[in-house]
Design a protein around this motif. Structure first.
Motif, PDB file in Angstrom:
ATOM      1  N   ALA A  21      -5.240   1.504   7.076  1.00  0.00           N
ATOM      2  CA  ALA A  21      -4.807   0.357   6.260  1.00  0.00           C
ATOM      3  C   ALA A  21      -6.021  -0.460   5.835  1.00  0.00           C
ATOM      4  N   TYR A  66      -4.872   8.211   6.686  1.00  0.00           N
ATOM      5  CA  TYR A  66      -4.631   6.842   6.247  1.00  0.00           C
ATOM      6  C   TYR A  66      -5.203   5.800   7.218  1.00  0.00           C
ATOM      7  N   SER A  82       2.460  -7.311   5.105  1.00  0.00           N
ATOM      8  CA  SER A  82       2.384  -7.656   3.681  1.00  0.00           C
ATOM      9  C   SER A  82       3.759  -7.780   3.025  1.00  0.00           C
ATOM     10  N   TYR A 130      -0.581   1.767   9.157  1.00  0.00           N
ATOM     11  CA  TYR A 130       0.209   1.667   7.920  1.00  0.00           C
ATOM     12  C   TYR A 130       1.448   0.812   8.152  1.00  0.00           C
ATOM     13  N   ALA A 150       0.557  -2.684   8.242  1.00  0.00           N
ATOM     14  CA  ALA A 150       0.238  -3.218   6.910  1.00  0.00           C
ATOM     15  C   ALA A 150       1.522  -3.535   6.140  1.00  0.00           C
ATOM     16  N   LYS A 194       7.981   5.152   2.570  1.00  0.00           N
ATOM     17  CA  LYS A 194       7.593   3.728   2.476  1.00  0.00           C
ATOM     18  C   LYS A 194       8.840   2.840   2.417  1.00  0.00           C
ATOM     19  N   PRO A 197       0.839  -1.202   0.000  1.00  0.00           N
ATOM     20  CA  PRO A 197       0.000   0.000   0.000  1.00  0.00           C
ATOM     21  C   PRO A 197       0.872   1.250   0.000  1.00  0.00           C
ATOM     22  N   ASP A 198       0.445   2.272  -0.727  1.00  0.00           N
ATOM     23  CA  ASP A 198       1.218   3.510  -0.782  1.00  0.00           C
ATOM     24  C   ASP A 198       1.033   4.326   0.487  1.00  0.00           C
TER      25      ASP A 198
END
Lengths: 248, 248
Positions: free
Chosen positions: A248, A246, B225, B218, B221, B174, A238-239
């Motif tokens: 998730a 945000y 992932s 985030y 996530a 990221k 995910p960006d």
């Protein structure tokens, strides 16, 4: 430096080592760090070494000398009845060798080395040990099914993420190659060629043994495509957004 | 231990640090390792520290004390006319602080620390430095556009593979998160929360500043992932075969 990995798989053992030794950055040589012996149908034993080269060569030479005298009672590799005894005797040899050098030079920190011991003796399970310079050792288990020695850090994340003990032995070799590629890219003192040994459960001889040279087409393919594959993986996540919203 | 990354991007600077300090494994605390100051529209300066905590806190405290006295001639952070002068003065403070402790304790190896210095002053380019305990420093360049301090190895391969100076600042955050995730998974002495600072070119104030807590959706996530994404990447590579006939 050195990088060696030994992995315990459901189907056997996969081992890989580099061959670069260095004393500083301007004295680089190629030396084998993987040594293997087998009696077809009865046993196979493979060692990988890291640390002081004079120490590890002395240990290996002593093991080989004993094998040349067929009546030698202490023929560790061929006469021990369990892999535990093999690891114990290698630990004893290693500690003695390190200790002699330290004593002769009145130092404690130098001349140390570690050895990964892998193999199987007929009627028993394949086993994987890591032998410390002090002569003691630990054994791989389902919780910790692989050992690394030498420059272990760069190549560890991909093994932690990719290892699955039920994977094929071919996939396990592929995984170790990716781990080596990450290490080679980051540390000049780990270098090609690489030695690979695959021991299938109950095979009692090498299933696959290969020296991977710098021009190996498969290793080159892994090395060049792993960068792209990582970028694709990165973009599949995910960006991130600087907006506080945000979720998730 | 510590892990900090500073990256020079086309669009600005991206910085991330962990917050765990430890003395042994049974004495763990949370301490901020990222410090930032700015004069809106004129300058922004961010530091990240690794090494002896008493040393780095002393350096930061001295910088802050000077700012409280508005007429202080040596107000390094607000009165220096270039980032080079800022780095020079921080190097001097760091070397003095390390030197005083070493002298008082008659030792050479302890009390050392490193500092990443990042920022921009109006009319000049954003700049990124790494300051050594000896007081000297190096500057990031297109060839080496990022610096890591502390536990640098686990998180390095993904940055080497994923970094692209033209990527968005969000993508750069990221990427550093993936690098931190690999490090956190491998070294207990690097720990959440993480501090993030994003400095946009010619912004002269934080574009984005956030403390990433353990329950950050985030980061969770990414962490969950990334393992799957790596496995997919791994399986996208050509398979290995023990047949000698492989050609890439």
């Amino acid at each position: 430096m050195t990088y060696c990995v030994g992995m315990m798989m459901d189907r056997g053992l996969v081992l890989m080592s580099d061959t670069r030794t260095n004393s500083g950055v301007d004295n680089i040589s190629v030396f084998r760090k993987m040594f293997s012996w087998h009696v077809p149908g009865e046993r196979i034993i493979t060692l990988m070494t890291a640390g002081n080269l004079a120490t590890t060569q002395t240990v290996i030479s002593q093991l080989e000398e004993r094998m040349k005298e067929p009546d030698e009672r202490q023929n560790t590799l061929f006469k021990s009845s369990t892999m535990f005894q093999v690891a114990t005797e290698i630990g004893r040899l290693l500690r003695e060798t390190v200790g002699e050098r330290q004593e002769a030079n009145n130092t404690r920190s130098k001349f140390t080395a570690s050895i990964i011991v892998a193999g199987q003796i007929k009627g028993m399970e394949p086993r994987l040990f890591m032998v410390y310079p002090e002569g003691n050792f630990i054994e791989a288990s389902p919780d910790t099914p692989f050992f690394q020695i030498g420059e272990t850090k760069y190549g560890r994340p991909i093994i932690l993420r990719g290892y699955d003990r039920s994977m094929s032995l071919e996939d396990a070799v592929k995984l170790t190659m990716v781990s080596f590629d990450s290490t080679l890219k980051a540390n000049l003192s780990v270098g090609l060629p690489l030695d690979v040994m695959v021991i299938a459960r109950d095979g009692f001889e090498p299933l696959f043994e290969r020296r991977i040279m710098a021009d190996d087409p498969y290793f080159q393919a892994i090395s060049s495509s792993w960068g792209e594959a990582l970028k694709t993986a990165f973009h599949s996540l995910p960006d991130y957004s600087f907006s506080a919203k945000y979720r998730a």
